[in-house]
Design a protein around this motif. Structure first.
Motif, short mmCIF file in Angstrom:
data_model
loop_
_atom_site.label_atom_id
_atom_site.label_comp_id
_atom_site.label_asym_id
_atom_site.label_seq_id
_atom_site.Cartn_x
_atom_site.Cartn_y
_atom_site.Cartn_z
N LEU C 45 1.21 4.01 -4.11
CA LEU C 45 1.80 4.51 -5.35
C LEU C 45 1.19 3.81 -6.56
N ASP C 46 0.95 2.54 -6.41
CA ASP C 46 0.37 1.79 -7.53
C ASP C 46 -1.01 2.33 -7.89
N LYS C 47 -1.72 2.75 -6.88
CA LYS C 47 -3.07 3.30 -7.09
C LYS C 47 -3.02 4.61 -7.89
N ARG C 48 -1.99 5.41 -7.63
CA ARG C 48 -1.84 6.70 -8.31
C ARG C 48 -1.18 6.57 -9.68
N ALA C 62 7.21 2.69 -13.43
CA ALA C 62 7.11 1.61 -12.45
C ALA C 62 6.77 2.19 -11.09
N ASP C 63 7.23 3.40 -10.84
CA ASP C 63 6.98 4.06 -9.56
C ASP C 63 7.37 3.20 -8.38
N GLN C 64 8.54 2.61 -8.49
CA GLN C 64 9.05 1.79 -7.39
C GLN C 64 9.69 2.68 -6.34
N VAL C 65 9.19 2.62 -5.12
CA VAL C 65 9.75 3.45 -4.06
C VAL C 65 10.86 2.69 -3.34
N ARG C 66 11.87 3.44 -2.89
CA ARG C 66 12.96 2.84 -2.13
C ARG C 66 13.20 3.69 -0.88
N ILE C 67 13.31 3.05 0.26
CA ILE C 67 13.59 3.76 1.53
C ILE C 67 15.10 3.88 1.67
N LEU C 68 15.61 5.09 1.75
CA LEU C 68 17.06 5.30 1.84
C LEU C 68 17.53 5.57 3.26
N SER C 69 16.63 5.90 4.15
CA SER C 69 17.06 6.22 5.52
C SER C 69 15.87 6.20 6.46
N GLY C 70 16.17 6.21 7.75
CA GLY C 70 15.15 6.42 8.76
C GLY C 70 14.49 5.17 9.31
N THR C 71 14.88 4.00 8.80
CA THR C 71 14.34 2.76 9.37
C THR C 71 15.49 1.83 9.73
N PHE C 72 15.21 0.91 10.63
CA PHE C 72 16.20 -0.06 11.08
C PHE C 72 15.43 -1.31 11.46
N ARG C 129 3.83 14.70 -11.65
CA ARG C 129 4.72 13.64 -11.16
C ARG C 129 5.09 13.88 -9.70
N GLU C 130 5.14 15.14 -9.29
CA GLU C 130 5.47 15.45 -7.88
C GLU C 130 4.50 14.82 -6.92
N THR C 131 3.27 14.57 -7.37
CA THR C 131 2.26 14.04 -6.45
C THR C 131 2.58 12.60 -6.02
N ALA C 132 3.44 11.91 -6.76
CA ALA C 132 3.86 10.58 -6.29
C ALA C 132 4.50 10.70 -4.91
N CYS C 133 5.24 11.78 -4.70
CA CYS C 133 5.92 11.99 -3.41
C CYS C 133 4.90 12.23 -2.30
N ARG C 134 3.84 12.94 -2.63
CA ARG C 134 2.78 13.18 -1.64
C ARG C 134 2.15 11.86 -1.23
N VAL C 135 1.90 11.02 -2.24
CA VAL C 135 1.27 9.73 -1.95
C VAL C 135 2.18 8.88 -1.06
N ALA C 136 3.48 8.92 -1.33
CA ALA C 136 4.42 8.17 -0.50
C ALA C 136 4.42 8.70 0.94
N ALA C 137 4.42 10.03 1.07
CA ALA C 137 4.37 10.62 2.42
C ALA C 137 3.08 10.25 3.12
N GLY C 138 2.00 10.23 2.36
CA GLY C 138 0.71 9.88 2.94
C GLY C 138 0.68 8.45 3.47
N ALA C 139 1.40 7.56 2.79
CA ALA C 139 1.45 6.17 3.26
C ALA C 139 2.15 6.09 4.61
N VAL C 140 3.19 6.91 4.79
CA VAL C 140 3.88 6.95 6.08
C VAL C 140 2.96 7.57 7.13
N ALA C 141 2.23 8.60 6.73
CA ALA C 141 1.30 9.25 7.67
C ALA C 141 0.25 8.25 8.16
N ARG C 142 -0.18 7.35 7.30
CA ARG C 142 -1.14 6.33 7.72
C ARG C 142 -0.56 5.43 8.80
#
Lengths: 356, 356, 356, 356
Positions: C45-48, C62-72, C129-142
């Motif tokens: 996200l910082d790169k974008r 700031a584009d600070q991402v927060r994980i709200l679910s799916g991890t433990f 701005r929507e592309t920030a979400c794509r970048v976040a999804a891409g990080a999970v895909a990696r």
């Protein structure tokens, strides 16, 4: 919306009308290098085929399946598998009675309301003839599942007459034309259905299907739960009006102590369950126990008794169905239910391979 | 496989665990220019909310919904609608009892078998907390359906105790905490459930939901039949074990004469049906009558009685559930069932618009 | 139609508008037990992130991402992963210029035509701005793809100025704000873009993305070919107008002898290809070579020069864009293109696991 | 994953191999009551049919289509439409050359790598023969779109030789075997291709397709943008390596002033655009202008020149293709591209009906 397709990974699409030149199914997503020839499919079609006893419709269909694509040297190639079954017994019939009238309880009216046109010959697309395609797809699904998975169904209720489970015998199922797991019930039901037939009436039925050899972990929460997909599959069968898993509706009347299947450590590290109220599924995911599903079929609406209805102009009239008909469509639903369960499970198996 | 999404045109995706920061739902495919603010959603969440009577879990959640996207000036824009509901009552609890043990009848075991990991806090993803998201999505679906469609549900069985349909009164449903359509049943069930609660036990239930105002023609044969989609929807609800449409399983015991709903010419050209065994659906397509669905819920597995089970190492042990619990999870399933039916119908409505 | 979702197995759904409270993405179908915390996502996200140089929009997020679910405990659980990024810089602006006018080349007009309503603040849903979400999804895909797969992109053309491939250096890409693989081009382009910026104008760009470590066999003929899915992915990026794989459009001018990549036996039994005109894909299936994709981005329509247009009443008028704007939206498309390729490949990997 | 299907609402599924008994397509989601007989489909198949000039493969196929389901009295019924085209010219051939060797640039290797088995006869599933099914589906899509929508394609580049757009004439396209919109280019290309053919070589091509009569508002942001779906569709065509919309890759070199299509008030309230760099699509949604798409096709890998490759055992060897072959597969891609665009648009039309 691709409403003639079923499944996401192992996915099949059916086509064809009762009185068109043929019916068929295209199966997409079948893994490569599985043995597949017509001989893997035909026995299941023969089981579903009408005209085999006096208790099913007298339509005579050879139901010979032909593989048009997707195999090479007797093995699947990963390409779509196209199966075709020609309609050989579309006798010229007098359709004047149903061409312009809606049979109560039949899809005649709703197809007309939805599409403004309907192929009334033999029920067209809504005919049970379409289920031959499901059975063919199910046979391919069994190849995907392999020998470790066993799927078998039985008739457990005809009209109001429920089978006695104390004398359940799976071997008996193939000994009688009614797929009864109990020889006495088979005789009783046969006599009963002859009376129903003579009266020009019809009755409903309940079918039960079991799948064994399913490992724990198949199925996907939240909206593609294994039981959710099974419910959808069974409810899509012609005349189906209810579906239940394991103890099903009876579980509403149980307490938590009675219903929750206790577990003990098993010989191979897997649990041994002390009962199976869950029908092999918890939280939408298989437990490793047998998957058990039942579905209810209503009586066919094609009966000899004249009934009040309207015609396509909206005028009051009466209708009755001439000629051959099934006193209990539920009988032939047994191989259809097996096939649908096989397809759901093949899909779940492939999905779990991706995620496991 | 997108298993946390439901619907094809009107499609929602839920996320969140019982003890995470929040749960939420994203609704995609909602038409533009529909009025939508939190006030359209909150009343339905309030209806589902726990802690409202002694008969549901004492978890205290405000269940305040917030719209994060998809509306502008109080109208939908066609963009995805993101709804969030914060978890405010994730009390710090002692999870030592269930952390390493599988509750019989619970998804504990199957989640572990499938994923090799599970968020055991409050059931994690398998918690009934997820159903708040369904209810929120259902509220949006009602906006899509508009005022001409009415969807309402009731509890019709608690444990083995079935409601007396002779005294059915829809107005009564909102007068009691059990969504009973019969005041006497409400009192009887309440007393019964207090006993169940005192005993640390639980019982199942049956919920019935009706939709009125559905025109003929909604639903798509062959594998996306309206009843097939409803079956899938209802079976996806936590603890559901059976689904039936109209006369359902009882239709198996009927004759064709009894089951087929006769038609007469109606005042506006549409037919008047003389009965509704079909539950408003024939051949997978709506008839114009009320859509009627019932689904059975098993008793919750979270009970005070110690039960035999295994632990994550596969060793024999016992487990019981401490603390607050629902004696009958079926009660809160009433608004959930309504919501799921609303979502199926909104989807069917949009699909029919495309094809009509 | 779930048009805000992408992927079939590894599937993400984005939501949010430029000037709403937040944007977010829900990822469904991520396998369990993968390490995942915010630290795996934030660097991408910082790169974008905008506002990092004078050559991108001066919006400060700031584009600070927060994980709200799916991890433990820092691992994925198989449950849907909900990510949220708050919008912190939605400055109060004067929208009178664009509220009622359509910018030529912008989605203003088509959103209005489709929905009859639009959130004009900052472009609403159509904002980059929507592309920030794509970048976040891409990080999970990696995380799904693992360390053996490398995905990296570069800018290869700015306006009409094409990079000199003879001096390509992947290490250089992160040394300049333009993701140029060539230090000289980075300087040249920067000077050029400053002129463009001063002129209140904008130019387009071409982005190239490579994926290494992809084994042969990913991708599904016939309509979900790997290149077909990549084309769809890249064309879905804001401002994209063209996509090509390997030699792409240039391959039209080649002969069969020039274009077909010859093979030699490799050290580990896998073939060594003597060229890569195919861009790593033949028949829709990966060859084992690097996957190479390029996509073209048009110049942004938000420019200072007044342009002829119509208003929402259909009357002739002029429009120009005030305030901060990107002279070349293609720059920030580099991390977005990487992310989309990562998502396509993660999906293909899971699909191949099911079928292999 | 249903990878042999295309579309969501208007959805088709193809099956069949080059040398099997037949190829076919099942179309699901076609609205009812549209005129449809073989005469609506055959002309498009005739246009694609090989063996019509010395410049396409000499395979002789009648390509007679037969409708097996989904129509009644010459009208569609809403049921799936099954179309079959028998393979009549599967001459017995010597496949020893390609049975065990991989042609450089061909899917031979990737099919083997993916499936571990392949039907090498005539390319099996990867043969261009499959495109006959696309053309048949496209003919049905045209019935859905109706007369107000026109779709037509042309060849715009053969090898490195680009058509002169100054003398573009749509009427000319059907006057020459190369679908050239320019009579002089047709002659030039024909001579050029004869040389290519004599040399046993092959060249690529670029195809351009236009759709007129598309109203503003079709297409769905964000990941099912109209251009995204078109890119996917075109890239799924055999040998396609690039796709662009409107000015495409050239738009990267334009400024915002040049690229954004200005608007003026039109006679009927709709805007008149002063240019069409957008190719009829902005933000993934149609603008009302002509939709313009181009796609590049690589030269076929089936050439007479021996090339270095490996065999199925991984050993170094050489391969060349004997017998009939296409010097430029791009020619026959013109009707295929038209068909794919028709299918994308029919789908978009139905989707917009649902949402509008």
């Amino acid at each position: 919306m691709a409403s003639n397709s079923f499944g996401s990974f192992f996915r099949f699409t059916t086509w064809g009308e009762s009185h068109g030149p043929a019916v068929g199914v295209v199966i997409d997503g079948c893994p490569a290098r599985l043995p597949l020839t017509e001989t893997h499919i035909q026995p299941f079609l023969d089981k579903r085929r009408p005209g085999q006893s006096s208790l099913t419709t007298q339509r005579q269909e050879a139901d010979q399946v032909r593989i048009l694509s997707g195999t090479f040297d007797g093995l699947t190639t990963g390409a779509p598998i196209s199966l075709i079954i020609e309609n050989t017994d579309q006798r010229s019939k007098d359709y004047s009675e149903i061409k312009d009238k809606f049979r109560p309880g039949h899809a005649d009216y709703t197809y007309q309301a939805k599409y403004g046109i309907r192929d009334y010959r033999g029920g067209g697309r809504s005919s049970a003839r379409e289920t031959a395609c499901r059975v063919a797809a199910g046979a391919v699904a069994r190849q995907v599942l392999g020998d470790s998975v066993g799927i078998r169904g039985a008739l457990v209720q005809v009209g109001a007459h429920i089978v006695d489970r104390a004398e359940w015998n799976w071997d008996e199922v193939n000994n009688n034309a009614l797929f009864s797991p109990n020889a006495k019930a088979a005789v009783f039901w046969a006599n009963y259905l002859e009376e129903v037939c003579k009266a020009g009436s019809s009755v409903g039925a309940v079918v039960e299907v079991h799948a064994s050899g399913i490992p724990a972990g198949w199925g996907d929460p939240m909206y593609e739960k294994l039981d959710s997909e099974i419910a959808r599959a069974m409810m899509s069968i012609n005349a189906a009006k209810g579906v239940e898993i394991g103890s099903g509706f009876a579980s509403a009347g149980l307490t938590g102590e009675m219903n929750g299947d206790e577990m003990r450590s098993g010989p191979d590290g897997k649990p041994v369950f002390l009962s199976n109220h869950a029908g092999g599924i918890l939280g939408g995911i298989s437990t490793g126990q047998d998957v058990v599903v039942r579905f209810a079929l209503k009586p066919t609406s094609s009966i000899l008794t004249p009934r009040r209805t309207i015609d396509v102009q909206g005028q009051d009239t009466e209708v009755f169905t001439k000629g051959r008909h099934d006193p209990c469509v539920g009988i032939r639903a047994v191989p259809v239910g097996e096939a649908m369960l096989a397809c759901v499970l093949a899909d779940a198996m492939l999905r779990q391979k991706a995620m496991g």
